[in-house]
Design an enzyme around this catalytic site. Structure first.
Site, PDB file in Angstrom:
ATOM      1  N   GLN A 196      -7.454 -17.933   1.335  1.00 13.92           N
ATOM      2  CA  GLN A 196      -7.545 -18.585  -0.104  1.00 13.92           C
ATOM      3  C   GLN A 196      -8.848 -19.587  -0.376  1.00 13.92           C
ATOM      4  O   GLN A 196      -8.665 -20.614   0.004  1.00 13.92           O
ATOM      5  CB  GLN A 196      -6.138 -19.286  -0.677  1.00 13.92           C
ATOM      6  CG  GLN A 196      -6.527 -19.741  -2.289  1.00 13.92           C
ATOM      7  CD  GLN A 196      -5.014 -19.660  -2.941  1.00 13.92           C
ATOM      8  OE1 GLN A 196      -4.145 -19.380  -2.324  1.00 13.92           O
ATOM      9  NE2 GLN A 196      -5.143 -20.031  -4.165  1.00 13.92           N
ATOM     10  N   PHE A 197     -10.030 -18.842  -0.520  1.00 12.25           N
ATOM     11  CA  PHE A 197     -11.181 -19.748  -0.532  1.00 12.25           C
ATOM     12  C   PHE A 197     -11.056 -20.948  -1.561  1.00 12.25           C
ATOM     13  O   PHE A 197     -11.691 -22.156  -1.594  1.00 12.25           O
ATOM     14  CB  PHE A 197     -12.524 -18.967  -0.568  1.00 12.25           C
ATOM     15  CG  PHE A 197     -12.640 -18.362  -2.124  1.00 12.25           C
ATOM     16  CD1 PHE A 197     -13.465 -19.078  -2.955  1.00 12.25           C
ATOM     17  CD2 PHE A 197     -11.953 -17.354  -2.258  1.00 12.25           C
ATOM     18  CE1 PHE A 197     -13.693 -18.515  -4.223  1.00 12.25           C
ATOM     19  CE2 PHE A 197     -12.298 -16.648  -3.501  1.00 12.25           C
ATOM     20  CZ  PHE A 197     -13.128 -17.265  -4.436  1.00 12.25           C
ATOM     21  N   THR A 198     -10.320 -20.781  -2.629  1.00 15.43           N
ATOM     22  CA  THR A 198     -10.148 -21.698  -3.458  1.00 15.43           C
ATOM     23  C   THR A 198      -9.629 -23.043  -3.362  1.00 15.43           C
ATOM     24  O   THR A 198      -9.745 -24.024  -4.204  1.00 15.43           O
ATOM     25  CB  THR A 198      -9.531 -21.446  -4.951  1.00 15.43           C
ATOM     26  OG1 THR A 198      -8.187 -20.993  -4.492  1.00 15.43           O
ATOM     27  CG2 THR A 198     -10.202 -20.003  -5.478  1.00 15.43           C
TER      28      THR A 198
END
Length: 150
Positions: A78-80
């Site tokens: 989850q790069f966010t």
């Protein structure tokens, strides 16, 4: 390396209407990676996750670890998690590692977690549009950043 850990009664990941991961009683681990993450971050974070005492004992006190409770794990990239929101209303993801750096670290994290846990870890698919469903138990949600070890 940053994680959001959620203690779950059940969790699953669906990609293009196909369930690719499903667990009961364990942890859903959302994993964000930055360019300067290393094997040291992986080792520290994996050890922290499997030994974190967030599962109930016989008296209902959070006194058992993932290892003690024989829990399962799903890891989802989850790069966010590394979104910068200081300026404007559109988050910037400039801090998140690009796939050429992130994918090997993601795979190494999963492998280390399997070694520390002593059993397979389920995953989503890096970069895919995933539908993650969970029943948060507690609720217990913990954020850990390997850059804040001290």
């Amino acid at each position: 390396m940053k994680v959001v850990i959620q203690r779950v009664s059940k969790a699953s990941v669906v990609i293009e209407n196909i369930k690719v991961a499903e667990i009961s009683n364990g942890l859903l681990v959302l994993l964000g990676i930055v360019d300067d993450d290393t094997q040291s971050d992986i080792n520290w974070l994996s050890n922290k996750i499997v030994n974190l005492r967030i599962f109930g004992d016989d008296e209902g006190v959070m006194n058992k670890s993932l290892l003690d409770s024989n829990g399962n794990v799903i890891v989802v990239s989850q790069f966010t998690l590394h979104a910068a929101t200081k300026k404007g209303n559109r988050p910037s993801y400039i801090k998140a590692a690009k796939p050429d750096v992130a994918i090997p670290l993601y795979k190494a994290f999963v492998k280390q977690l399997e070694l520390d846990l002593g059993k397979p870890v389920q995953t989503g698919q890096f970069g895919a549009d995933m539908k993650v469903e969970l029943l948060n138990d507690g609720p217990v949600t913990i954020i850990i950043d390997s850059k804040n070890k001290e």
